[in-house]
Design a protein around this motif. Structure first.
Motif, PDB file in Angstrom:
ATOM      1  N   ILE A  87       0.716  -1.246  -0.083  1.00 54.32           N
ATOM      2  CA  ILE A  87       0.042  -0.052  -0.067  1.00 54.32           C
ATOM      3  C   ILE A  87       0.626   1.175  -0.062  1.00 54.32           C
ATOM      4  CG2 ILE A  87      -1.584   1.422   1.565  1.00 54.32           C
ATOM      5  CD1 ILE A  87      -2.888  -1.403   2.264  1.00 54.32           C
ATOM      6  N   GLY A  88       0.613   2.048  -0.825  1.00 55.11           N
ATOM      7  CA  GLY A  88       1.275   3.444  -1.004  1.00 55.11           C
ATOM      8  C   GLY A  88       2.428   3.255  -1.912  1.00 55.11           C
ATOM      9  N   ALA A  89       2.942   2.196  -2.360  1.00 52.27           N
ATOM     10  CA  ALA A  89       3.824   2.072  -3.387  1.00 52.27           C
ATOM     11  C   ALA A  89       3.327   2.271  -4.680  1.00 52.27           C
ATOM     12  CB  ALA A  89       4.331   0.734  -3.396  1.00 52.27           C
ATOM     13  N   PRO A  90       3.945   2.712  -5.657  1.00 51.88           N
ATOM     14  CA  PRO A  90       3.706   2.742  -7.199  1.00 51.88           C
ATOM     15  C   PRO A  90       3.008   1.626  -7.624  1.00 51.88           C
ATOM     16  CG  PRO A  90       5.985   3.680  -6.880  1.00 51.88           C
ATOM     17  CD  PRO A  90       5.584   3.079  -5.524  1.00 51.88           C
ATOM     18  N   GLY A  91       1.805   1.832  -8.201  1.00 51.65           N
ATOM     19  CA  GLY A  91       1.015   0.741  -8.859  1.00 51.65           C
ATOM     20  C   GLY A  91      -0.047   0.170  -7.777  1.00 51.65           C
ATOM     21  N   TRP A  92      -0.022   0.591  -6.629  1.00 48.76           N
ATOM     22  CA  TRP A  92      -0.994  -0.202  -5.449  1.00 48.76           C
ATOM     23  C   TRP A  92      -2.548   0.062  -5.851  1.00 48.76           C
ATOM     24  CZ3 TRP A  92      -3.798   2.480  -1.425  1.00 48.76           C
ATOM     25  CH2 TRP A  92      -3.872   3.708  -1.366  1.00 48.76           C
ATOM     26  N   LEU A  93      -2.659   1.089  -6.753  1.00 45.82           N
ATOM     27  CA  LEU A  93      -4.020   1.423  -7.101  1.00 45.82           C
ATOM     28  C   LEU A  93      -4.356   1.319  -8.687  1.00 45.82           C
ATOM     29  CD1 LEU A  93      -4.208   5.168  -5.622  1.00 45.82           C
ATOM     30  CD2 LEU A  93      -5.547   2.930  -4.617  1.00 45.82           C
ATOM     31  N   GLY A  94      -3.427   0.514  -9.001  1.00 45.96           N
ATOM     32  CA  GLY A  94      -3.825  -0.026 -10.808  1.00 45.96           C
ATOM     33  C   GLY A  94      -4.661  -0.909 -10.854  1.00 45.96           C
ATOM     34  N   ASN A  95      -5.408  -1.030 -12.229  1.00 47.76           N
ATOM     35  CA  ASN A  95      -6.704  -1.844 -12.418  1.00 47.76           C
ATOM     36  C   ASN A  95      -5.718  -3.297 -12.630  1.00 47.76           C
ATOM     37  OD1 ASN A  95      -8.389  -3.369 -13.521  1.00 47.76           O
ATOM     38  ND2 ASN A  95      -9.318  -1.498 -14.740  1.00 47.76           N
ATOM     39  N   SER A  96      -6.087  -4.266 -12.150  1.00 48.32           N
ATOM     40  CA  SER A  96      -5.728  -5.717 -12.687  1.00 48.32           C
ATOM     41  C   SER A  96      -6.110  -6.215 -13.677  1.00 48.32           C
ATOM     42  CB  SER A  96      -5.937  -6.497 -11.298  1.00 48.32           C
ATOM     43  OG  SER A  96      -5.406  -6.119 -10.099  1.00 48.32           O
ATOM     44  N   HIS A  97      -7.183  -5.667 -14.456  1.00 45.75           N
ATOM     45  CA  HIS A  97      -7.707  -6.061 -15.729  1.00 45.75           C
ATOM     46  C   HIS A  97      -7.563  -5.083 -16.817  1.00 45.75           C
ATOM     47  CE1 HIS A  97      -9.981  -8.743 -12.855  1.00 45.75           C
ATOM     48  NE2 HIS A  97     -10.133  -7.730 -12.039  1.00 45.75           N
ATOM     49  N   PRO A  98      -6.259  -5.434 -17.445  1.00 42.15           N
ATOM     50  CA  PRO A  98      -5.989  -4.541 -18.662  1.00 42.15           C
ATOM     51  C   PRO A  98      -6.911  -4.906 -19.893  1.00 42.15           C
ATOM     52  CG  PRO A  98      -4.524  -6.656 -18.468  1.00 42.15           C
ATOM     53  CD  PRO A  98      -5.321  -6.741 -17.205  1.00 42.15           C
ATOM     54  N   LEU A  99      -6.707  -3.798 -20.792  1.00 45.70           N
ATOM     55  CA  LEU A  99      -7.297  -3.803 -21.911  1.00 45.70           C
ATOM     56  C   LEU A  99      -6.488  -4.160 -23.095  1.00 45.70           C
ATOM     57  CD1 LEU A  99      -9.398  -0.378 -21.488  1.00 45.70           C
ATOM     58  CD2 LEU A  99     -10.299  -2.749 -21.041  1.00 45.70           C
ATOM     59  N   ASP A 100      -5.177  -4.037 -22.949  1.00 49.97           N
ATOM     60  CA  ASP A 100      -4.139  -4.206 -24.097  1.00 49.97           C
ATOM     61  C   ASP A 100      -3.688  -5.449 -24.272  1.00 49.97           C
ATOM     62  OD1 ASP A 100      -2.646  -3.930 -21.907  1.00 49.97           O
ATOM     63  OD2 ASP A 100      -1.124  -2.610 -22.466  1.00 49.97           O
ATOM     64  N   ARG A 101      -4.013  -6.696 -23.201  1.00 52.71           N
ATOM     65  CA  ARG A 101      -3.485  -7.920 -23.422  1.00 52.71           C
ATOM     66  C   ARG A 101      -4.292  -8.890 -22.566  1.00 52.71           C
ATOM     67  NH1 ARG A 101      -0.695  -4.662 -19.855  1.00 52.71           N
ATOM     68  NH2 ARG A 101      -0.426  -5.611 -17.820  1.00 52.71           N
ATOM     69  N   THR A 102      -4.093 -10.021 -22.750  1.00 56.79           N
ATOM     70  CA  THR A 102      -4.868 -10.919 -21.968  1.00 56.79           C
ATOM     71  C   THR A 102      -4.826 -10.628 -20.385  1.00 56.79           C
ATOM     72  OG1 THR A 102      -4.647 -12.794 -23.590  1.00 56.79           O
ATOM     73  CG2 THR A 102      -5.310 -13.666 -21.582  1.00 56.79           C
ATOM     74  N   CYS A 103      -5.846 -10.558 -19.814  1.00 61.58           N
ATOM     75  CA  CYS A 103      -5.954 -10.190 -18.316  1.00 61.58           C
ATOM     76  C   CYS A 103      -5.152 -11.551 -17.556  1.00 61.58           C
ATOM     77  CB  CYS A 103      -7.403 -10.362 -17.935  1.00 61.58           C
ATOM     78  SG  CYS A 103      -7.554  -9.852 -16.116  1.00 61.58           S
ATOM     79  N   PRO A 104      -4.196 -11.214 -16.768  1.00 61.46           N
ATOM     80  CA  PRO A 104      -3.511 -12.222 -16.040  1.00 61.46           C
ATOM     81  C   PRO A 104      -4.530 -13.037 -15.060  1.00 61.46           C
ATOM     82  CG  PRO A 104      -2.695 -10.197 -15.440  1.00 61.46           C
ATOM     83  CD  PRO A 104      -3.626  -9.935 -16.674  1.00 61.46           C
ATOM     84  N   ARG A 105      -5.453 -12.403 -14.558  1.00 61.93           N
ATOM     85  CA  ARG A 105      -6.465 -12.850 -13.643  1.00 61.93           C
ATOM     86  C   ARG A 105      -7.714 -13.716 -14.186  1.00 61.93           C
ATOM     87  NH1 ARG A 105      -7.854  -8.596  -9.120  1.00 61.93           N
ATOM     88  NH2 ARG A 105      -9.060 -10.179  -8.469  1.00 61.93           N
ATOM     89  N   CYS A 106      -8.067 -13.410 -15.303  1.00 59.87           N
ATOM     90  CA  CYS A 106      -9.176 -13.799 -15.960  1.00 59.87           C
ATOM     91  C   CYS A 106      -8.789 -14.686 -17.217  1.00 59.87           C
ATOM     92  CB  CYS A 106     -10.041 -12.656 -16.488  1.00 59.87           C
ATOM     93  SG  CYS A 106     -10.534 -11.588 -15.199  1.00 59.87           S
ATOM     94  N   ARG A 107      -7.781 -14.526 -17.707  1.00 56.83           N
ATOM     95  CA  ARG A 107      -7.077 -15.057 -18.890  1.00 56.83           C
ATOM     96  C   ARG A 107      -8.093 -14.943 -20.064  1.00 56.83           C
ATOM     97  NH1 ARG A 107      -3.254 -16.201 -16.031  1.00 56.83           N
ATOM     98  NH2 ARG A 107      -2.865 -17.851 -14.899  1.00 56.83           N
ATOM     99  N   VAL A 108      -8.607 -13.630 -20.135  1.00 53.28           N
ATOM    100  CA  VAL A 108      -9.308 -13.153 -21.407  1.00 53.28           C
ATOM    101  C   VAL A 108      -9.075 -11.880 -21.656  1.00 53.28           C
ATOM    102  CG1 VAL A 108     -11.494 -14.680 -21.090  1.00 53.28           C
ATOM    103  CG2 VAL A 108     -11.406 -12.461 -20.148  1.00 53.28           C
ATOM    104  N   TRP A 109      -9.372 -11.308 -22.898  1.00 53.02           N
ATOM    105  CA  TRP A 109      -9.089  -9.738 -23.364  1.00 53.02           C
ATOM    106  C   TRP A 109     -10.661  -9.331 -22.978  1.00 53.02           C
ATOM    107  CZ3 TRP A 109      -5.777  -6.920 -26.400  1.00 53.02           C
ATOM    108  CH2 TRP A 109      -4.519  -7.740 -26.754  1.00 53.02           C
ATOM    109  N   HIS A 110     -10.488  -8.130 -22.252  1.00 50.53           N
ATOM    110  CA  HIS A 110     -11.501  -7.530 -21.581  1.00 50.53           C
ATOM    111  C   HIS A 110     -12.001  -6.413 -22.507  1.00 50.53           C
ATOM    112  CE1 HIS A 110     -11.833  -9.634 -17.898  1.00 50.53           C
ATOM    113  NE2 HIS A 110     -10.590  -9.318 -17.534  1.00 50.53           N
TER     114      HIS A 110
END
Length: 125
Positions: A40-63
């Protein structure tokens, strides 16, 4: 209501684009890390885990933008509801300017809008 792109501090949270100055980086962490695994507080802690530009590492699909936004919204609400340290850190951003390189200021599906709206709602309750 938060005024987007207004950078003057008047006690309200701000959402900015990367073309503006910001106090808190809300993009994804470097190196492909999951935002939820970043301290918490480090760069990236507020990022969205579900990217649009590649396969989502959590869901294994393009969103679609709508899917990514909805998934972030659900993740965020779940975490502020169960992680007291995360909730306190997010609330501490109440007078800060939050910026994300993937977001366009004022875009309706920006994940930063979810964060800002939540802060505003909790502060006004």
């Amino acid at each position: 209501m938060t005024q987007l792109s207004l950078l003057a501090h008047d006690g309200r949270t701000r959402q900015t684009s990367t073309n503006d100055e910001y106090d808190v980086y809300a993009g994804r962490p470097r190196g492909g890390r999951e935002p939820r695994d970043v301290p918490i507080g480090a760069p990236g802690w507020l990022g969205n885990s579900h990217p649009l530009d590649r396969t989502c590492p959590r869901c294994r699909v393009w969103h679609t933008p709508e899917e990514s936004h909805a998934l972030f919204h659900a993740d965020f609400l779940g975490r502020v509801g169960t992680d007291a340290a995360f909730r306190a850190a997010v609330l501490a951003l109440a007078t800060r300017r939050i910026g994300c390189p993937g977001c366009v200021t004022g875009a309706p599906l920006c994940h930063v809008r979810v964060i800002v709206d939540w802060i505003e709602r909790v502060r006004c309750a």
